[in-house]
Motif scaffolding. Structure first.
Motif: not given
Ligand code: F6R
Length: 612
Positions: A305, A403-404, A407, A485, A489, A585
């Motif tokens: 990410t 990872s959120t 990012f 991305e 996810k 996400q």
């Protein structure tokens, strides 16, 4: 990868170590184990599975004031009981926990086998502890001197804790390439891969540097280097709060972190945009302003990410500041003998600041004379200490393995760097600068709005697609890396195979996959390439593909042909990744939950990848 903890003091260290290991499970959860003194002898309990499984195994009556523990992400040897840490040396005189990889373990093992050593596991770690035991008995040195001698023969990255049957008052620890921090209490010390296990007890911390060995007893700590120099410990005051590393009412860390994004952007931008003077205040940037002025290109390195945030940064920096940017996987960059000029600026993106490949790529760039710049989230991390200059993202601890918020924080720092660079290169008008910074200052409100508005809608859409076997994510321009991305996810937490593509590339291959079972998620919020992406959307529908579109509020073209659509607020093109990633996400999150997946600890993954 792998989390290690240690405790030495007055308290019973067993529950402290168990609780600490639970906090470090994001680093690996293949097996867990503890070593402590029982009936005056080293005792090991270990088991395949999570720390909770280990907890069941431990006799509740056991108590020890010196303990070490480990949660594993398997490298050498399958995730089975015998390969779980801690490991005894052959004669059970010593025990070890280890994070990292001993690269020359094979030749060391061969030498030990010839000396009569037998092995119980398939790990490189057991080789190390047997080598320590052998040198200890051979040279008759103290344990810390022995470890220091042994480590001169070892190639690789490691952090280790060693306990000895002969000395129930001491733990010896060493670090090279993998993180290790000591928490300083009152007549007690805590040792861990990061400060989260001891934050509850102390905020005083000593970060060990590479090549350092510490001998720790209840009321004494001494540090020496592998080349035998004595080091005085530097105690730092941690600013992290305990609440930051707890779930705070959310069902998972990942969901909490998705919802924390507006706050993390506010924290990351705070004090950094000075509109009155039209300046961006980034200490790292300002300290290296001459390098930025003279530079002909920026190279961004990262993994996963963070690499994708780097790709977003490429669009933003080239678009706003007109400076060429190359983005490389750190693992490829470091091994392909890259051409690096002295006036290059190499920027590493890393949430943890510990990713082995990113760290090595930076070391290489530094050796070749480039300025190395870090964009990290963890203060005191290896990357943040290696770089010449850098900027911290203030996203707060990110514990969910996927990872959120890191990012979006990395993207927001990229926007700041692009604006600062555009200013010094005179490539941005006053008007554009004001327009973008105004929007950036309030972007958290649009992120918040997106989070609240999408909540139920996305759950419904996720329900429809939760059984998909594959998914395609498409975007153009700055939305292309966002599509990548989104795909990452989905695959990492729901185990659905997903690919991200530039929308126009679809025609060159992936279109063959489109049929009535294949969902395509298309990011279509930006005016500058709207007609083109509309055409791509029609191509999917013409082939009976299922289309989920992320569109701007009020959209009346793509939303009409899409099977499902999610509206998000309009924003500036360069800021759009901060908004558009949110529905992606949440989409992955809900699908993964509906499929019964453990979103915080997806299979085979670990948060901090400290091996190559
Ligand atoms: C994906 C993910 C990983 C990390 C990668 C780099 O959700 O979390 O791909 O982004 O391992 O880690 P850092 O940013 O710590 O260098």
């Amino acid at each position: 990868m792998c989390g290690i903890v240690g405790y030495i003091g007055e308290q019973n260290g067993i529950p402290i170590a168990i609780e600490g290991l639970k906090r470090l499970e994001y680093r690996g959860y293949d097996s867990a184990g503890l070593c402590y003194f029982k009936n005056k002898k080293l005792h090991i309990s270990k088991k395949k599975g999570k720390v909770a499984d280990l907890e069941e195994l431990i006799n509740k009556k056991d108590s020890s004031s010196i303990v070490m523990g480990h949660t594993r992400w398997a490298t050498h040897g399958k995730p089975i009981d015998k390969n779980a840490h801690p490991h005894f040396s052959m004669n059970k005189k010593l025990a070890i926990v280890h994070n990292g990889i001993i690269e020359n373990y094979d030749s060391l093992k061969e030498g030990l086998i010839q000396k009569g050593y037998k092995f119980r596991s398939d790990t490189d770690t057991e080789v190390l502890i047997n080598l320590i035991e052998y040198i200890h008995s051979d040279l008759k040195l103290s344990l810390s001197e022995t470890i220091q001698q042994t480590l001169t023969q070892v190639v690789g990255a490691f952090s280790i804790l060693v306990m000895s049957n002969e000395d129930p008052e001491t733990i010896i620890i060493a670090k090279n390439g993998s993180p290790l921090v000591i928490g300083v209490g009152k007549e007690e010390y805590y040792i861990a891969s990061d400060p989260s296990p001891f934050l509850k007890y102390t905020k005083k911390a000593i970060y060990l540097d590479d090549g350092e060995i510490a001998e720790i007893s209840r009321n004494k700590l001494s540090i020496l280097t592998i080349d035998q120099k004595i080091k005085s410990p530097v105690i730092k005051q941690l600013t992290m709060e305990l609440e930051e590393i707890e779930k705070g009412g959310y069902e998972t860390f990942m969901l909490k972190e998705i919802y924390e994004q507006p706050k993390s952007i506010v924290d990351t931008l705070r004090g950094r945009i000075l509109q009155e003077t039209q300046t961006i205040k980034l200490r790292g940037f300002n300290e290296s302003i001459e390098n930025f002025k003279n530079s002909k290109r920026i190279i961004i390195v990262g993994c996963g990410t963070s690499w994708l945030a780097g790709l977003v940064a490429e669009y933003i920096i080239e678009g706003l500041a007109k400076l060429p940017v190359e983005v490389e996987y750190a693992s490829e960059f470091r091994y392909r003998d890259p051409v690096i000029y002295k006036n290059d600026i190499v920027i590493a993106f890393s949430q943890s600041g510990e990713t082995a490949d990113t760290l090595s790529a930076l070391k290489l760039a530094k050796e070749k004379g480039a300025l190395v710049y870090g964009i990290c989230n963890v203060v005191g991390s290896s990357i943040s200490r290696l770089v010449n200059v850098g900027t911290f993202t203030h996203a707060g601890p990110e514990i969910g393995v996927a990872s959120t918020k890191a990012f979006t924080a990395q993207v927001s720092v990229s926007i700041l760097i692009a604006l600062a660079l555009a200013k010094i290169k005179n490539n941005i008008s006053k008007n554009d600068f004001n327009q973008i910074t105004n929007e950036l200052k309030s972007i958290h409100q649009k992120m918040q709005f997106t989070l609240s508005k999408c909540r139920d809608n996305i759950k419904e859409i996720a329900k429809k697609y939760k059984n998909a076997k594959n998914a395609l994510y498409l975007g153009r321009g700055v939305s292309f890396p966002v599509a990548l991305e989104g795909a990452l996810k989905l695959k990492e937490i729901s185990y659905i195979h997903a690919e991200g593509y530039p929308a126009a590339e679809m025609k060159h291959g992936p279109i063959a996959l489109i049929d009535e079972n294949m969902p395509t998620i298309i990011i279509a919020t930006n005016r500058r390439n709207y007609e083109k992406i509309f055409a791509n959307a029609q191509e999917i529908k013409a082939r009976n593909g299922k289309l989920i579109a992320i569109v701007s509020e009020g959209d009346n073209q793509i939303s009409k042909i899409a099977d499902d659509f999610i509206e998000v607020p309009k924003t500036n093109y360069y800021l759009s990744p901060l908004i558009n990633i949110i529905p992606l996400q949440l989409f992955s999150y809900h699908i993964a939950k509906m499929r019964g997946c453990n979103v915080d600890q997806p299979r085979n993954l670990a948060k901090s990848v400290t091996v190559e």
